[in-house]
Scaffold this motif. Sequence first.
Motif, short mmCIF file in Angstrom:
data_model
loop_
_atom_site.label_atom_id
_atom_site.label_comp_id
_atom_site.label_asym_id
_atom_site.label_seq_id
_atom_site.Cartn_x
_atom_site.Cartn_y
_atom_site.Cartn_z
N UNK A 146 -5.88 -8.33 -11.04
CA UNK A 146 -5.44 -7.10 -10.18
C UNK A 146 -4.29 -7.45 -9.18
N UNK A 147 -4.41 -8.70 -8.47
CA UNK A 147 -3.39 -9.10 -7.57
C UNK A 147 -2.12 -9.40 -8.29
N UNK A 148 -2.23 -10.28 -9.44
CA UNK A 148 -1.18 -10.76 -9.98
C UNK A 148 -0.29 -9.42 -10.69
N UNK A 149 -1.00 -8.33 -10.86
CA UNK A 149 -0.33 -7.41 -11.74
C UNK A 149 0.34 -6.27 -10.78
N UNK A 150 0.06 -6.45 -9.55
CA UNK A 150 0.57 -5.49 -8.53
C UNK A 150 2.16 -5.61 -8.44
N UNK A 151 2.84 -4.36 -8.49
CA UNK A 151 4.51 -4.49 -8.35
C UNK A 151 4.79 -4.00 -7.16
N UNK A 152 5.80 -4.78 -6.70
CA UNK A 152 6.48 -4.34 -5.36
C UNK A 152 7.44 -3.20 -5.58
N UNK A 153 7.08 -2.26 -4.61
CA UNK A 153 7.52 -0.94 -4.55
C UNK A 153 8.98 -1.26 -4.05
N UNK A 154 9.51 -2.08 -3.47
CA UNK A 154 10.84 -1.98 -3.19
C UNK A 154 11.12 -2.27 -1.39
N UNK A 155 12.40 -2.46 -1.28
CA UNK A 155 12.51 -2.77 0.25
C UNK A 155 12.15 -1.34 1.17
N UNK A 156 12.41 -0.20 0.64
CA UNK A 156 12.07 0.85 1.40
C UNK A 156 10.79 1.18 1.66
N UNK A 157 9.74 0.42 1.22
CA UNK A 157 8.37 0.88 1.38
C UNK A 157 7.78 -0.01 2.48
N UNK A 158 6.61 0.36 3.24
CA UNK A 158 6.04 -0.63 3.98
C UNK A 158 5.29 -1.82 3.12
N UNK A 159 5.18 -2.88 3.76
CA UNK A 159 4.59 -4.19 3.33
C UNK A 159 3.11 -4.12 3.49
N UNK A 160 2.30 -4.53 2.44
CA UNK A 160 0.89 -4.90 2.67
C UNK A 160 0.64 -6.21 2.51
N UNK A 161 -0.28 -6.79 3.15
CA UNK A 161 -1.03 -7.97 2.98
C UNK A 161 -2.27 -7.87 2.22
N UNK A 162 -2.45 -8.74 0.94
CA UNK A 162 -3.52 -8.70 0.09
C UNK A 162 -4.17 -10.18 0.29
#
Length: 188
Positions: A146-162
């Motif tokens: 689940x974590x490894x498959x999560x894709x980064x949405x790009x620089x314009x989106x807020x960052x979330x820590x997991x």
Amino acid sequence: MADPRPDRPLDELLEVTTPEQFKALGHPFRQRLLFALGQRPATISQLAGALGSAKGNVAHHLKVLREAGMVRVAHTRPVRGGTEQYYQRSARRIRVAPGHVGATAAMLGAVAEEIAAAPDEPLLQLRHLRLTRAQAERLGAALSELVDGAEDAGDDEPRYGVLVSLYRQATPPPSGPPDTPTVGQNRA
């Protein structure tokens, strides 16, 4: 002269195994630097402003991380008679080898600081389960996928820590009815 090389792609995984790497992870501010460099390369001045710290403090801790191979110079550019260096993490993910509680405790301390400073209420849930070894292995594999498959949405989106953790408790909690929550447990 500016470094003509573009930012190098991050390695996928850095396995923490050396004494220098454990020392580097042993300080919460270095953890915060690694988190900050998860977005994009940054200069000492940019990091100092973002983390509310003095440039000398940031430079010192970056040096420790760089000597441990956890941070590298992504590129440079000339500025007013000097050279500005942009730092980046050397790997997208960092894994601490099993059995190194000190580094793990420092990482959790840094995550706690991040959670405390979060602008929104974080999702934080602790649950204790009795699992067979096979169940624990399946759950661990599913969480990793689940974590490894999560894709980064790009620089314009807020960052979330997991933060994902599956661990075997050292000592079992006192016996009680199966549905009795343990201290700190948040049931959804």
